[in-house]
Scaffold this motif. Structure first.
Motif, PDB file in Angstrom:
ATOM      1  N   UNK A  83     -33.676 -13.975 -32.073  1.00 17.73           N
ATOM      2  CA  UNK A  83     -32.820 -13.310 -33.045  1.00 17.73           C
ATOM      3  C   UNK A  83     -33.553 -12.168 -33.745  1.00 17.73           C
ATOM      4  N   UNK A  84     -32.902 -11.010 -33.796  1.00 20.85           N
ATOM      5  CA  UNK A  84     -33.439  -9.870 -34.542  1.00 20.85           C
ATOM      6  C   UNK A  84     -32.415  -9.308 -35.518  1.00 20.85           C
ATOM      7  N   UNK A  85     -31.146  -9.628 -35.318  1.00 20.64           N
ATOM      8  CA  UNK A  85     -30.087  -9.034 -36.119  1.00 20.64           C
ATOM      9  C   UNK A  85     -29.659  -7.664 -35.626  1.00 20.64           C
ATOM     10  N   UNK A  86     -30.257  -7.190 -34.533  1.00 20.73           N
ATOM     11  CA  UNK A  86     -29.965  -5.866 -33.983  1.00 20.73           C
ATOM     12  C   UNK A  86     -28.736  -5.938 -33.083  1.00 20.73           C
ATOM     13  N   UNK A  87     -27.885  -4.932 -33.178  1.00 18.92           N
ATOM     14  CA  UNK A  87     -26.663  -4.923 -32.375  1.00 18.92           C
ATOM     15  C   UNK A  87     -27.006  -4.723 -30.906  1.00 18.92           C
ATOM     16  N   UNK A  88     -26.063  -5.069 -30.057  1.00 13.27           N
ATOM     17  CA  UNK A  88     -26.267  -4.906 -28.630  1.00 13.27           C
ATOM     18  C   UNK A  88     -25.902  -3.508 -28.148  1.00 13.27           C
ATOM     19  N   UNK A  89     -25.948  -3.363 -26.820  1.00 13.04           N
ATOM     20  CA  UNK A  89     -25.588  -2.078 -26.207  1.00 13.04           C
ATOM     21  C   UNK A  89     -24.198  -2.128 -25.592  1.00 13.04           C
ATOM     22  N   UNK A  90     -23.509  -3.265 -25.725  1.00 13.63           N
ATOM     23  CA  UNK A  90     -22.188  -3.391 -25.116  1.00 13.63           C
ATOM     24  C   UNK A  90     -21.237  -2.315 -25.623  1.00 13.63           C
ATOM     25  N   UNK A  91     -21.393  -1.920 -26.871  1.00 18.44           N
ATOM     26  CA  UNK A  91     -20.530  -0.903 -27.433  1.00 18.44           C
ATOM     27  C   UNK A  91     -20.753   0.482 -26.847  1.00 18.44           C
ATOM     28  N   UNK A  92     -21.847   0.659 -26.119  1.00 18.65           N
ATOM     29  CA  UNK A  92     -22.139   1.944 -25.487  1.00 18.65           C
ATOM     30  C   UNK A  92     -21.650   2.020 -24.056  1.00 18.65           C
ATOM     31  N   UNK A  93     -21.030   0.957 -23.571  1.00 24.61           N
ATOM     32  CA  UNK A  93     -20.452   1.005 -22.228  1.00 24.61           C
ATOM     33  C   UNK A  93     -19.397   2.103 -22.188  1.00 24.61           C
ATOM     34  N   UNK A  94     -19.518   2.976 -21.210  1.00 23.96           N
ATOM     35  CA  UNK A  94     -18.586   4.076 -21.062  1.00 23.96           C
ATOM     36  C   UNK A  94     -18.962   5.321 -21.830  1.00 23.96           C
ATOM     37  N   UNK A  95     -20.039   5.258 -22.621  1.00 22.71           N
ATOM     38  CA  UNK A  95     -20.468   6.430 -23.398  1.00 22.71           C
ATOM     39  C   UNK A  95     -21.099   7.482 -22.492  1.00 22.71           C
ATOM     40  N   UNK A  96     -21.198   8.693 -23.012  1.00 23.29           N
ATOM     41  CA  UNK A  96     -21.836   9.790 -22.281  1.00 23.29           C
ATOM     42  C   UNK A  96     -23.316   9.465 -22.092  1.00 23.29           C
ATOM     43  N   UNK A  97     -23.799   9.366 -20.849  1.00 19.80           N
ATOM     44  CA  UNK A  97     -25.223   9.053 -20.633  1.00 19.80           C
ATOM     45  C   UNK A  97     -26.160  10.016 -21.353  1.00 19.80           C
ATOM     46  N   UNK A  98     -25.796  11.294 -21.445  1.00 23.78           N
ATOM     47  CA  UNK A  98     -26.658  12.256 -22.132  1.00 23.78           C
ATOM     48  C   UNK A  98     -26.807  11.896 -23.604  1.00 23.78           C
ATOM     49  N   UNK A  99     -25.741  11.406 -24.207  1.00 26.20           N
ATOM     50  CA  UNK A  99     -25.810  10.987 -25.608  1.00 26.20           C
ATOM     51  C   UNK A  99     -26.689   9.758 -25.751  1.00 26.20           C
ATOM     52  N   UNK A 100     -26.653   8.874 -24.758  1.00 29.12           N
ATOM     53  CA  UNK A 100     -27.502   7.682 -24.789  1.00 29.12           C
ATOM     54  C   UNK A 100     -28.973   8.081 -24.673  1.00 29.12           C
ATOM     55  N   UNK A 101     -29.269   9.061 -23.828  1.00 26.12           N
ATOM     56  CA  UNK A 101     -30.649   9.552 -23.718  1.00 26.12           C
ATOM     57  C   UNK A 101     -31.127  10.070 -25.068  1.00 26.12           C
ATOM     58  N   UNK A 102     -30.283  10.787 -25.769  1.00 23.09           N
ATOM     59  CA  UNK A 102     -30.664  11.286 -27.095  1.00 23.09           C
ATOM     60  C   UNK A 102     -30.996  10.142 -28.044  1.00 23.09           C
ATOM     61  N   UNK A 103     -30.241   9.059 -27.959  1.00 25.75           N
ATOM     62  CA  UNK A 103     -30.506   7.889 -28.800  1.00 25.75           C
ATOM     63  C   UNK A 103     -31.847   7.265 -28.420  1.00 25.75           C
ATOM     64  N   UNK A 104     -32.123   7.191 -27.132  1.00 21.94           N
ATOM     65  CA  UNK A 104     -33.395   6.624 -26.678  1.00 21.94           C
ATOM     66  C   UNK A 104     -34.583   7.444 -27.172  1.00 21.94           C
TER      67      UNK A 104
END
Length: 223
Positions: A83-104
């Protein structure tokens, strides 16, 4: 042609398929520095909670905060030692991969190009955007709801060469029957492969096959 961690490196192919890249991204989600033959992190990730139970490299694995089920604090890691209390990545399914790279690349993730080269960051983002399945739809009471009899046929055709009929052939890991009880982790690895090993990724096949394989693996000896 160069081989790395069970996959051909993306740069060794003119146009790697999307399925290849997603599976590679799934391995990066598991343990990116092994996939990349990189340096294992020695410091605890700065975003990892101070009261968390893990340190150093373990905290840099995407799965450690976001979970094998991709649901983070809303899934299997809602309690217990992970447990960390951190949200998952399920909400990013279907998101723009380029936007995900920016988050990373941005804080609090902070994955630099030295850690994740651009092609790796793009493949990881592609996995998060297009590669997630909900493993709980293939489960009942925490175990795989797949067809174990069908899974035996797949296992003996694809997996037995490395794992053996009893799942004990690999000497530097616990018996397959013992570790397959973690259904969500097992399905992730069947779909995407094991970092650092020549394990095929079955992502190109119907995910039901991965569920059936998991169901059969759960029948193998645990000791």
């Amino acid at each position: 042609m160069a081989i790395s961690t069970g996959f051909l490196l993306a740069q060794d192919m003119a146009s790697p398929s999307e399925a290849f890249r997603i599976a590679r991204g799934g391995q990066l989600y598991d343990k990116w520095w092994v996939v990349l033959n990189g340096t294992k992190p020695e410091e605890t990730h700065p975003a990892y909670p101070d009261d968390g139970q893990y340190k150093a490299d373990a905290t840099w694995r995407c799965k450690e905060c976001h979970g094998w089920d991709y649901k983070g604090a809303e899934g299997a890691y809602s309690s217990g030692k992970h447990f960390t209390g951190i949200v998952g990545v399920a909400g990013s399914a279907g998101a723009d991969p380029a936007a995900i790279v920016e988050i990373l690349r941005a804080e609090p993730h902070g994955y630099t190009a030295d850690m994740l080269p651009d092609d790796a960051a793009e493949d990881l983002a592609l996995f998060i955007s297009k590669g997630q399945i909900d493993p709980t739809t293939f489960m009942s009471d925490g175990m795989s709801s797949g067809d174990a009899a069908a899974g035996q046929v797949y296992y003996e055709g694809v997996c037995v060469g490395c794992h053996g009929l009893d799942g004990k052939k690999v000497k530097d890991m616990d018996p397959l029957g013992a570790i397959a009880g973690n259904t969500v982790e097992t399905m992730h690895k069947i779909l995407n492969g094991q970092p650092g090993e020549a394990m095929p990724a079955l992502r190109v096949l119907d995910p039901q096959i991965s569920a059936d394989l998991t169901a059969y693996a759960q029948t193998l000896p645990k000791e």
